[in-house]
Every structure is written in C-alpha cells, then in structure tokens.
Design a protein around this motif. Sequence first.
Motif, short mmCIF file in Angstrom:
data_model
loop_
_atom_site.label_atom_id
_atom_site.label_comp_id
_atom_site.label_asym_id
_atom_site.label_seq_id
_atom_site.Cartn_x
_atom_site.Cartn_y
_atom_site.Cartn_z
N ASP A 1 -1.65 5.64 2.56
CA ASP A 1 -2.62 4.72 3.17
C ASP A 1 -2.08 4.16 4.48
OD1 ASP A 1 -4.36 5.13 1.14
OD2 ASP A 1 -3.85 3.31 0.03
N PHE B 1 0.84 -1.20 0.00
CA PHE B 1 0.00 0.00 0.00
C PHE B 1 0.88 1.25 0.00
CE2 PHE B 1 -4.22 -1.55 2.12
CZ PHE B 1 -4.34 -2.53 1.15
N SER C 1 4.86 2.85 -2.65
CA SER C 1 4.42 1.82 -1.71
C SER C 1 5.42 1.72 -0.56
CB SER C 1 4.25 0.49 -2.41
OG SER C 1 5.46 0.05 -2.93
#
Lengths: 508, 377
Positions: A359, A355, A403
Amino acid sequence: MYIKDAPVILSAEAITKQFPGVLANDKVNFDLRKGEVHTLLGENGAGKSTLMNVLYGLYKPDSGHIHIDGKPVTFTSPKDAIANGIGMVHQHFMLIPVFTVAENIMLGSETTRNGVLDIRAVSKQVRELSHTYGLDVDPDALVQDLPVGIQQRVEIVKALYRKANILILDEPTAVLTPQEADDLFQIIRRLTEQGVSIVFISHKLKEVLAISDRVTVMRTGKVVGTTTPQEVNEAKLAAMMVGREVILKVDKKPAKPGEPVLSVSDFSVMDSRGVEVVKKISFEVRSGEVLGIAGIQGNGQTELAEALTGLRKVHGGRVILNDKESTGRPPRQLIENGLGHVPEDRQRHGLVLPFAIADNMMLCTYYQEPFAQKGVLQNQAIDANSRKLIEQFDVRTPSPYVSAGKLSGGNQQKVIVARELSRPIRLLVANQPTRGLDVGSIEYIHHEIIDMRDKGIGVLLISAELDEIMALSDRIAVMFRGEIVATLPAAEANREQLGLLMAGATHK
Amino acid sequence: MAEKEKTSSSQPRISGWLRSGLNTMLVPALAVLTAMIVGGIVIALAGGNPFAAYAGLIEGSFGSLNAISETTVWATPYIFAGLAVAFGFKGGLFNIGAEGQLAFGAVMAALVGYGLPLMGVDLPAVVFVPLTVVAGIIAGGIWAAIPGWLKAKFGGHEVINTIMMNYIALNITSYLLNGPMKDNNPLNVVARTPLIAESARISTVFPDYRFHWGFILALLVAVLIWFILWKTTLGFEIRTVGTNPDAARYAGVNVSNIIIITMVISGALAGMAGSIEVTALNYRHELGFAVGYGFDAIAIALLGKNHPAGVVLASLLFGAMRNGATRMQFNTQIPVDIISIIQALILLFVAADAIVRYIYHIRIQQDRLVLTRGWGG
Ligand SMILES: Nc1ncnc2c1ncn2[C@@H]1O[C@H](COP(=O)(O)OP(=O)(O)OP(=O)(O)O)[C@@H](O)[C@H]1O
Ligand SMILES: [Mg+2]
C-alpha cells in the motif's frame, strides 16, 4: 589506558532472534570493553537495531546469553537493562514532545519529595551532568521546541541520569548536521575518557573510521567479522558489509540540461512560528540536471521543500512547475503536474507505518490506473507493483504485506524512493534521499537519480551531506539564512569554498 | 546486492488472514471471558448462583427459535450504530454523537412514515420503505456533517461537538415527540409519534417471529462498509487520514473533505440504526426507545476492533445479553442490571487491554512506539 587490555564489560553470545519470515540475528557474538567505542556496521536490515534492542531488553532473544561484568543476566524489559547500567538512544527518539527536558529525563525514574514530583532536584542534576560531560541542555525547555541534535543530547543525558556506563547509540549522526555530529564526537570522547563504553551504529564510513576503537560488521543477521580502523579503509569496510566491491564515487556523464521544469521566483515561506525563513529566492531547475541545495540544516531548506511540494503555505512569489502555474497548489495537483517528492521526515510524511509495504508503494497514485478502477482498488496491480519495486530496489522484507513500520530504517527509506522514482515524474524534489541508507543502497539510489536525470528529469536535491551534493549535482546553490547566497557549477565547487559559503562568509 | 532473504513470501494470503484474524480476536474474546468471570463473582457476592444466572442468560438468548429471533432483533440497531462508531474510528474520528444521530434518524423516518400518507401521498411499499429508511440516513448524516465540518474547517474537536449535538438532538426530539409530532390519539399519554403507514414498514422474515429483514440488511451493510474501507480508494483515503494525516496530505488526499465524508457516513449509519428501528420493529418513534444504543455502540466498536465482522459479532453478543437478561432475572431473581455491569467490565477490559494481556501472559506484539518523531528509522 589502552582499550585492547581493558576488561570486557558486556558480552553477548550466540544471540538469535527470529521475526516472522526474517532471521534478524543468527548466533551473533558481540562484546564491549570498558571505555571503548565499538561500532556495528552493516547493510540496512542486517540486524543491528535488533541486536541492540535485545541488549536493551526490548526484544527477548530466541536463544543466546548476555553477560555483564562476567555475570550472566537476562533482561525481560528495558528496566532490567537500565538497572545493569545500559542506556540506549534509539534510531528514533522516544521523548514526549510536550514535556520539558527535565520531565522527560525523569520519566520512568521519578524523583519525589513528600510524594510530589521534585522537578527542581532533577533540573539541578541535569545541569550538573551537562556540565560534567559538556552536554549543553536547558532542563526547562520543551522538547518539541528543540532541534533534533539537542533532542538527542537529551536522550544521552537521560541515560546518564540513570547511571548508564554502557551507552548504545543507534544511528545518532543520521539526523545531525556535520557541526552537531562533531559536537557529538566530542561528547563521545569525553564519555569514554570517563569510562563509559559505547556501542555506535552508523552508515557513514568516514566517521566510523574516525571514532571507533573496533568495528564489527554484520550481514543478513550474522557477524562477518571484527576489525579495527587501523586495519581497514572505507572501501574495505564497504566490501565487508555488502559482500562485494562498492563504487563509492558516482560515475556520471556531463548533464544535458533542457527546458526549465521548475522555475521559482521571489519565493518566500514562513516557518510555523511565522518567521520568514525563505526570503524571496529565485532559481530554476532544468530538465536533465541536478540542482543541489547545500546549506547547514535550519537555513530554510526544509520549509523550501515543503512549500514547493504543497505541504506548507507559500507566503509570496511564484512557482511554475512543468509550464503550469503551481504556486501554493495542493499536493494532488502538483503530483499530477509531474512532481515526485522524497520527504525529509520519512515516518511523518513519507509512509503510513501500519499499512503494508504494497500500500505504501502506491501512496501517491492509489486512485489512478492500474491501482484503481472506478474507485475500486485493484489488488493484483498493487501486488505486482510492489513485488517489482521490492526486487528492483532490494527492499529486505519477507513479503509485500509486512507493515512498513516493521522494516528496518533504511528499508523504509527505500520504499519511499522506489515509489517516487517509479512514477512518471518531471521533477524530483529529494530531501535527504539517502539518510540512513547503507553504502550499497546509497550507490544504487545515486545511480537511479543520475539515471532519472539522464532521462530528462529535473532533480532538486537537498542534502545535509556535502559529499552527496557534490557527487550528484550539476549546479550547486548554497542557502544561508533563507537566501541563496551563491549558485555555482559543481565542477568549479570545492569543499572549502562551499563550507565558507554555507557558514555565511559572503554574507554582509 | 548481496543474496536476498527470500523467505516464504509465496505463502497464501488466506492463512495469513486467518492467523491475524484469530490474533485480533484473542484479546476481545479474553476480555469478554474475564468480564463474565468477574460478573459471576459479583453475582455470587450478591447471593446469587452465577451458573444458574448464565444458564438463564443463554437460555433466554439462544434457547429457542424465538430467543434467537429476539437476539437478532436486539442486535440490529447495535450493528448499525456499532458500524457508525467503528467507521469514524477508522478515519481517526471519535463519533460520540451516534446517540443523537440515531434519534434524529428515527424521528425523520417516523415523520416520513406517518406524515406522507397524511399529506395524501400514497406510495407503494417498494418506494415508500426505502424512502423512509433513507430519510433517517440523511438526517443522521446531516447531523454528523456539522461536527465534521467544524473539525475540518476550524479544528473543533469532534468529541466535544458530537456531544453537544447529542444534547441538541435529544432535546429537539423530546420537543417534537411531546408537541408537533405527538400521536394525538385520545388514549395516548406518552411522547410518541403516530404509527407509520403499513406500506412504510419492513416485514418480518417468518410469520410468527419478530426476526426482520432489517437484520439481514444490517449484515449486508456490514459487508458494504468492509468493502468501502478495504477495497475502494475512498476507504484507502479514510484509513490513511485516520492513521497518518500528514502522510495523507503528502499523498494528495484532501484531508478536510475526507474528515467530513467520514463523519457523514458514520452519521448516516447511526441514522440508519434509528430508521430501521422505526420501520422494522416499532413502527413509530417513542421517547425512550433506542436510548443508549449510541453509547453502547462505542463499546461494540471497540470490542469489535473497528472491523465490520467484529462489530457484527460484538453486536450479537450485546444483543444476546440484553435479550437473555429477562430470562435470567425470571429464573434466578438476579436483576437485569448485572448485564450493564458485565458490559461495562467488557468495555473496561477491552479498552485497557494491558490488563488482559497481563492476566493471560500474552506478549505484546512489539509494534514500534514512536512518541516524538525523530527522522524515523
Ligand atoms: N518488530 C519487527 N517485526 C518483524 N520484523 C522485524 C521487526 N524488527 C525488525 N524486523 C526485521 O528484522 C531485520 C533486521 O532489522 P533491523 O532493524 O535490526 O535492521 P538494521 O540493521 O538496524 O537496519 P538499518 O540500518 O536499516 O536500521 C529486518 O529485515 C527487519 O525487517
Ligand atoms: Mg536500525
């Protein structure tokens, strides 16, 4: 033999490696002499692991050359590096948990007899290797049953099994207990005596000074300089790394403890095998104080933290968090009662690696305003929150939408700490909060934790670093074999006494 | 701390999206291409002319308005079922049970569609159509809830349990269609239900084509699923559980509930595939209709990289191949079964994408491989 005159066996010239938005290595020069320990030092995200991955054939550099024994080589995969005598123990291990030690060691260079895997021959060789280098491992044990320190040994044996004479150790001591680290240094010394050369990465300046022959410092992808332990001290190294003075000592006002935010009584927890590892312990954390739990790893601290934060079943006893009954409650409820948690295993619990950072920075509060309204995620708030925290905690990333798995180890940790400290919490359970962080970041996070304390938050600090415990705590509780054997004011504690308590000296 | 590497962080996200979208599509597209080439070789070895065969395939699937209409008709159940499987994958669940959930959805939709009028209930289409469709959705959802619950409460593996549930569903369907629900028209010998009421049917969009509103609905549902997965807290929870259940627990997500919800939504989508086939196309359910959709859906989800847009594209591709196959056979005498071979090859190349990357020299995006969890770093 002295290292200065030893021949250079590996040299990297002008290595450049670009990732999207990050110049991870910028014309880096690095060389390694036979039988030396050459340490790479640098801030989180400076490019150390990247350089090592290039030397190990995992990344293809955009430009630059590698020479081994003076001959130019190009690696297209770790196979080539291994064939040239390079072994690497990664920052995170690459073992298969359900395989035995021998199977893991053999993996990728399987020995066969009549077409059948010859596991016995491997076991035998492993025993011999263990013997030669004092690397005690049981070839038939399952990797998942081994403590990290031993898993790391397995990685080293694996490299030696493949005839490595250059060994790259990427932050090997970050996960080790001081005892295990000492064992590792013994091993390193024995290896160098036998002519193995070692690239060592660590953020712990003391051990860097103790073990290295030379130290090369990197900053933002570039080499700042190479020095020797004789020429520098901790403060100098820190300054070289960070580019400014670092205050290695935490400066704090006396605590003003208030009401208890956490009270734990007769608390018992079992480990995954059903053995009671936390035995009826009782303690309190007051608002505005830091309670440090000192102890050698494996004395129940991990299970204690997990059970307090809802990740593990409570076996007995009672927990009151922020005046609310909290025994065995699920994480959501604890979070809403004001719990913040920096978990020990950042990749397992703390982050969802694929993610985006944005996030991950709202992982515990994604369902609350402003991150969500009526069940719909609010991208603007998520974006603003992450940009603010990235700035504030100096997370090195080109964008909040990278990420989390692409961040350097230390920066992953910063994402978690930033997230937990930025929530409105009453109690912070911090388990190894600065593991893998560079000195500059440690300074910052220590400062933040003390700041939180001064704002009236209770902190339960669990750390394998005695220095950290002593620097931050107002009171120190020592855990030994699942019990709290002593609780003392930090002002009265000294290293020797704590060390004795941790080793069970007062234990009948 | 020291000077910060502030790079192009202000780059618009749209271009990033496009780039990553194209990147994700690269391997599936090459997998399809490779499968077509290998399929062409198979056709040639069998004595056929691959170019003529593929020309026939394209003519049959996109060569006329009617061909295009038929392609969408084929694609519709694929989209629903593909979304069902993809949704499960997003939550870390492998729903092999779409086949059974779909069959049950079709049975329930048919039952409501012909049963209610028999009971003297007379509903207007605005109520009756949704009711019939929803009956199938509920049936599929319930059928998937069982393995979901087994997984959440006892850790029973959903692969085993959904396969079991397939057998049960298919046998019950067979019993119902041969027995209590059989169309008792004296001329009927096959296992099928009576026709559903006119007022329970979804109409076609244009008079002379079978292209129906069910396809439009499928596209809308794809958008809805995308919205749920990426824009809602529920979707965030589902994706978190699917990616790292330990972190989900840490974050306070109720992992068991999410597993059940994921399975229910996945099953509901599969059930919807069944009920749309009944209400928009066949107007009844028959044993042998819609066989294999639930399994093709797995290939479609994988080919579509579990993204709703990818699922729609993959469904159109599979629909086109199924639809064009007849024309191909008519033109070149190559049996339609070659399509199954090509589809199997696509699945192979998508699943084993290392082959495709190797053939086309695509460097793997080095995502860090973590086999055993150290402390992470
Ligand atoms: N696979 C990758 N994709 C994109 N960026 C990456 C990748 N690997 C590393 N980076 C970036 O390159 C930079 C250097 O990372 P690297 O892991 O080498 O740091 P490090 O010096 O080992 O830090 P730490 O001490 O935190 O482990 C970081 O900014 C990181 O985000
Ligand atoms: Mg690193």
